[in-house]
Design an enzyme around this catalytic site. Sequence first.
Site, short mmCIF file in Angstrom:
data_model
loop_
_atom_site.label_atom_id
_atom_site.label_comp_id
_atom_site.label_asym_id
_atom_site.label_seq_id
_atom_site.Cartn_x
_atom_site.Cartn_y
_atom_site.Cartn_z
CB THR A 61 -10.27 -4.33 -10.52
OG1 THR A 61 -9.38 -2.88 -10.30
CG2 THR A 61 -11.41 -4.20 -10.18
CE LYS B 262 -3.84 2.39 0.80
NZ LYS B 262 -4.29 2.90 -0.39
CB THR C 255 -7.24 4.64 -11.34
OG1 THR C 255 -6.53 5.56 -10.34
CG2 THR C 255 -7.23 3.25 -10.64
CB CYS D 125 -2.08 8.96 -5.68
SG CYS D 125 -3.75 8.86 -4.77
#
Lengths: 310, 302
Positions: free
Chosen positions: A272, A49, A196, A133
């Site tokens: 995902t 993470k 993303t 991010c």
Amino acid sequence: MSDPRLALNFCGLAFASPLVLLSGCVGFGEEYTRVQGFSNRDCGAVCLKGTTGTARLGNRPHRVYETSQGMLNAIGLQNPGVDYVIQQILPTLDFSETRFIANVSGSTLEEYHEVTRKFDDSPIDAIEINISCPNVREGGVAFGNDPAMSARVVAACRNATDKPLITKLSPNQTDIADNARRCLEAGSDAFAVINTLMGMAIDIESRRPHIGNNQGGLSGPAIKPIALLKCHQVYQVTKNHQIPIIGQGGICTAEDALEFLLAGASAIGIGTALFYDPLVLPGINQGILDYCERHHIDHFSQLIGQLQHY
Amino acid sequence: MPQPTQRDTLVVEQARILAHDAFDGAQYILRVQAPLQAARARPGQFVHLRVAPQLPLRRPLSIMRTSARAGWLEFLYKAVGEGTRLLARRPVGDTLDMLGPVGKPFQIRQPRPVLIGGGVGMPPMIFLAESMRRGPQQPLVILGSEVPFPFQARPSQIIIPGIPSAVIGAMPLLEDWGIASRLASLQAYPGCFQGYVTQLVQHWLDALTPEQRQEVGLYACGPEPMLQAVVRLAADYQLPVQVSLEEYMACATGGCAGCAVPVHHAAGVSMQRVCVDGPVFDGYTIYPEMACNTDSISSEYS
């Protein structure tokens, strides 16, 4: 999974498989081992993470929302801070099972440097620089969408470590290839393509966004075609420099993984897809092997970048 | 961080649908065959299941009953969104890809537990009640619903001091187990208390002696305004309270932190994951503002 046809030398690190579990999807490396039948041995590496200099609470709920063939997330870099990660978490990880990669983030160049320096003095195998991010106000994608700024972050991290440095690139920019070129010159050893895509979903009854952060990062099969193209664009920059790419974005099956290998990725990020099926890894490994067998290929790496253009 | 002992605590099963019955108010009771999860499940835990191929992200569903011997689990849910509407269409004989049992269960610490379930918050309370069927505790179950209950209420044979005498409606299953229950609704359902679950619990608490009240603990699952009112009631009577939360969820393994909620402690706030740090939390750490407010229980929730 231990098959020599899947073994990969990634920046000097021995990966048992090209599969890499993506940062933000698997906590700090142990979480998915709760599931019977899941093993970290089925992947080449686990990206931990995103970690910052000090602890962060992250964003308010709701943080995730399913959209058509994908999902939005805005976690906001919730993490206990680099010192806690190094002192309390790394000693609990079993480094005999897989390689562990730290994911470094910050609001300033100094924070990126400092977190990287601390991980350099730890057992971590490699460091991924998160300049993409989309869910924090400062740093993150604000750095990653500006090639000059991206290169400065990479240089700051490069000054702090000799461990392999992987730069995670943002798709939310005009020219990802130019950004990759600048980061390569600044000392990046590898790339992760892509993070993303920024997106939104709205509850029409309450007229509010479904995500507490108003916007979030879109992942899942919906973004795969975009990720594949970006991966191929970055490969045009890296292919003559022996710089590997972890291709990522909506990969759920062996067929998806093979597309990314052909487009130029050396390793395959899984994120995902784990939420959909926590036991997805062995099937993807086996599917790559089956393809190799069917095409009389000795080793999966012979597929990397073998896309034939019209 | 899971310790090595937490490895392999979750299993994936292809759960065959044994029964799937519709009730008023878009409510459904689903029974599936999943022997590994049926044997492991504890009250308060949930499963994470794929409702349909076109929605690959799983949906959490709290467990209402299990039979370890027969290998089934039962759920009550309401079709409110796309996921639950697709689930409602799955016929008997289909299989559902099911991960579980997830989460930390309720911990019963008091001899007089009051189990409060509102709407689709009823299932974990029924599971919790069943676990105390032959135990030393004297549980009281209070269920609330604004749509018709997914069972035919039965006049109770169990007298509960403090409960208004006209309020006799009970859940037949609980009645069969010898567990006291009563029903509440703002709708005028026969035999049910017309009001909020917390008001009914308050009637019961007021009839107890101070010594008896010290033996009470509240356990609740339901919509957020109900949980807030339960915590306020607990604060007013200085009772321990555990609440079960729901939140949008992606992984249900602790990996993504997508379901994290603020949890308040003396040392400050932390973000904890509903999936593996919960779904059961100390109510005072979730709604500290309810504990600070000493006004009498308000009835503004609906």
